[in-house]
Structures are given as structure tokens and as C-alpha cells.
Design an enzyme around this catalytic site. Structure first.
Site, PDB file in Angstrom:
ATOM      1  N   PRO A  14       0.805  -1.215   0.000  1.00  0.00           N
ATOM      2  CA  PRO A  14       0.000   0.000   0.000  1.00  0.00           C
ATOM      3  C   PRO A  14       0.839   1.267   0.000  1.00  0.00           C
ATOM      4  O   PRO A  14       1.461   1.612   0.988  1.00  0.00           O
ATOM      5  CB  PRO A  14      -0.835  -0.137   1.274  1.00  0.00           C
ATOM      6  CG  PRO A  14      -0.107  -1.118   2.132  1.00  0.00           C
ATOM      7  CD  PRO A  14       0.716  -1.966   1.235  1.00  0.00           C
ATOM      8  N   GLU A  15       0.882   1.919  -1.147  1.00  0.00           N
ATOM      9  CA  GLU A  15       1.455   3.256  -1.243  1.00  0.00           C
ATOM     10  C   GLU A  15       0.321   4.196  -1.615  1.00  0.00           C
ATOM     11  O   GLU A  15      -0.841   3.809  -1.578  1.00  0.00           O
ATOM     12  CB  GLU A  15       2.583   3.275  -2.283  1.00  0.00           C
ATOM     13  CG  GLU A  15       3.693   2.259  -1.960  1.00  0.00           C
ATOM     14  CD  GLU A  15       4.881   2.355  -2.892  1.00  0.00           C
ATOM     15  OE1 GLU A  15       5.109   3.435  -3.459  1.00  0.00           O
ATOM     16  OE2 GLU A  15       5.582   1.338  -3.071  1.00  0.00           O
TER      17      GLU A  15
END
Length: 289
Positions: A14-15
DNA sequence: AACGATCCCTGTTGGC
DNA sequence: TGCCAACAGGGATCGT
């Protein structure tokens, strides 16, 4: 976006793009809804000033007014002025589920909404967390130390130049720092530097205005493409977007996880080095020091 | 102050 | 085949 079927295992780190896609799902599911019951079942999931029980009691009965995002943090405004802050760490994902849906392994947070749906947080490595802050706690939290959001509030060239001025640390490290600009993680930092033709070990303060402008453009491009394609889902762990789908951005990656494979621009084998204990991928020809 | 090293954690992988 | 060390990484913390 590809729907995952059968036993195939997929993952995404998750960015900013993945957190933004998650934000949109949670906004749809949560805004205007009351959190009837909240359960936090892992001590590491409640972080900072509150225990699991305190997070539960601070959230239970509250109505959700807003679901926002700053960098990789989800920022959820509650009707009593408190703010729920969530970070997905490296293995966390949110799921919007029906009550009858089976609970996935490593589910550490469940909020039952007043329409019967459940918002769940699944996080095998427990690098993620959920906190609830009042105003003072919020202004003292990591959120207050974030730079401008790389997507909705990107810094101008002079602003980023000033943030990098005099810095001797590698630009790769400064992009991961979240101070000069917030939202990039290991994948998109490598991708943006590759697209901009900047070597990851270039000292941050050594970039001229042209290079900073190019870097900002590259950041916009890799983030917008990733958001449009549903985020980057890697194929080594079982993490999916909130609707159970996998993102399609993997095929767009130019250097990340492509060590020794040919650079898509020039054919030179992609190199891997370690910067600040993070794997770093770049093309030695397109990104000469 | 800035920078780099270390730690947290667990599913997966690679080497023997 | 089976075992186990190594690996992955965002952010907090600590030493220099």
C-alpha cells in the site's frame, strides 16, 4: 482490474495509489454511517496513546463525516471532533464485507456499521495501525510531520527545491522520508526516479530546477497511472483491494522487481542496490550519476 | 539537525 | 523432501 479466483495469491504494497483506492471504497461505505460496534483484537493494531479497548470505545457510536487521506495515512473525521487515523503498513488491507462473509485470517479490526456492513482491517505483519486522536494528539502525531501530499497537493518546483536544498542524503531516501513530499513508497519512488532519469543515489540537494520539475512530472505520471489501473498487486502474498479485486499496475512497472531484466527504454539490465535498507532498482544507463 | 542503522513482524522463498 | 535462515518493507527510535 482483474478479479482473483481460486487459490492464486496476490499482494499489493500500500502506497499512495493503493491507499487512495482504499479511501474511495471506505468513503462510499462509511460516510454518514454510524459505527455501531468496533472490535480491535491485536494489541499492535492500536498504537500510540490508546489501548485496543480505548480505540474501541472512542469509535463505538460515532458517525463518520469524512474519509480523507494524507500521504499513506487514512484520515477519517468523526462527528465528535475526534479523528480516526489508519496506516496500512506493508501488509494491511481494508475489506468492506457483509456480516455473513467469513473473516479472513489476521483480521485485527472490525467495525459494524448501522447499515449492517462491516469494515475490516486485515494485517498479517501488523506494521499497520488504527489510532483515534483528539485535536492535540493529531497535531502531535506523525501526520503533522508529513510534507505536501504527492497527489492532491503536490509541491511546486520552488517548494520542493527548498525542501531538498542542502540535503546530502540520496534522493531515494528523501522520497521515502515523507517530509519533502508524502505518499511515495519503495515501488513508486523507484518508478518515478526511473521515469525522470535520476540516479537514486543523487544527493537531494544536488538536483537542479529542471531535474526537480522532471521528477515532479514523473511522480504525477506514475501515481495517476497506478490509480487508474487499480494499484500494483504483486503476486507473492494474498492482499487485495477492498472489493476483492487485484490491481493491474504490475505490468506497467519499469524497474521495480525487475532486477537484471532489460530496461524498457534502452535494454540495459536493471540494477538493484540497497538504500536505507530498502531495495532500490534503477537503469544504470538512463539514470547515470 | 541530518543521517544512517536497527528493530518490529510473518508468509514466502531459496539453499543445503 | 524437509528444515531454517534470509528476505520483504513503513515508520519509530536511537546513536553519531
Amino acid at each position: 482490474m482483474g478479479t482473483v479466483t481460486g487459490p492464486s495469491l496476490e499482494a499489493f504494497l500500500p502506497e499512495l495509489p493503493e491507499v487512495e483506492i482504499t479511501r474511495r471504497h471506505l468513503e462510499e461505505a462509511m460516510v454518514g454511517r454510524r459505527l455501531e460496534r468496533v472490535r480491535v483484537t491485536h494489541t499492535r493494531t492500536a498504537r500510540y496513546n490508546a489501548t485496543t479497548g480505548e480505540v474501541e470505545s472512542r469509535l463505538s457510536g460515532r458517525r463518520v463525516d469524512t474519509v480523507g487521506r494524507h500521504g499513506k495515512f487514512l484520515v477519517i473525521g468523526l462527528d465528535d471532533g475526534y479523528t480516526m487515523v489508519a496506516h496500512m503498513g506493508m501488509s494491511g488491507r481494508f475489506s468492506v464485507a457483509a456480516k455473513t462473509d467469513e473473516e479472513a485470517p489476521h483480521t485485527h479490526f472490525v467495525a459494524v456499521l448501522d447499515d449492517g456492513a462491516e469494515v475490516r482491517f486485515i494485517d498479517p505483519r501488523t506494521f499497520g495501525f488504527i489510532a483515534v486522536f483528539d485535536e492535540d494528539e493529531l497535531s502531535d502525531s506523525a501526520l503533522s510531520r508529513l510534507g505536501p501530499d504527492a497527489w492532491v497537493d503536490p509541491p511546486s518546483v520552488p517548494i520542493l527545491m527548498r525542501a531538498l536544498n542542502g540535503r546530502t542524503a540520496p534522493i531515494k531516501a528523501l522520497l521515502l522520508d515523507q517530509g519533502p513530499i508524502a505518499g511515495l513508497g519503495n515501488i513508486y519512488a523507484d518508478e518515478a526516479l526511473h521515469l525522470a532519469g535520476i540516479h537514486p543515489l543523487t544527493p537531494g540537494g544536488g538536483l537542479d530546477a529542471t531535474e526537480v520539475a522532471g521528477l515532479l512530472l514523473a511522480i504525477q505520471k506514475v501515481l495517476s497511472e497506478a490509480i487508474e489501473s487499480g494499484g500494483t498487486t504483486l503476486d507473492d502474498l494474498a492482499y487485495l483491494l477492498p472489493d476483492g479485486q487485484a490491481g493491474d499496475n504490475l505490468s506497467r512497472l519499469g524497474v521495480y522487481a525487475r532486477t537484471d531484466e532489460p530496461c524498457l527504454k534502452c535494454g540495459t539490465p536493471v540494477e538493484r542496490i540497497v538504500v536505507r535498507a530498502r531495495s532500490t532498482h534503477f537503469c544504470p544507463r538512463c539514470q547515470a550519476l
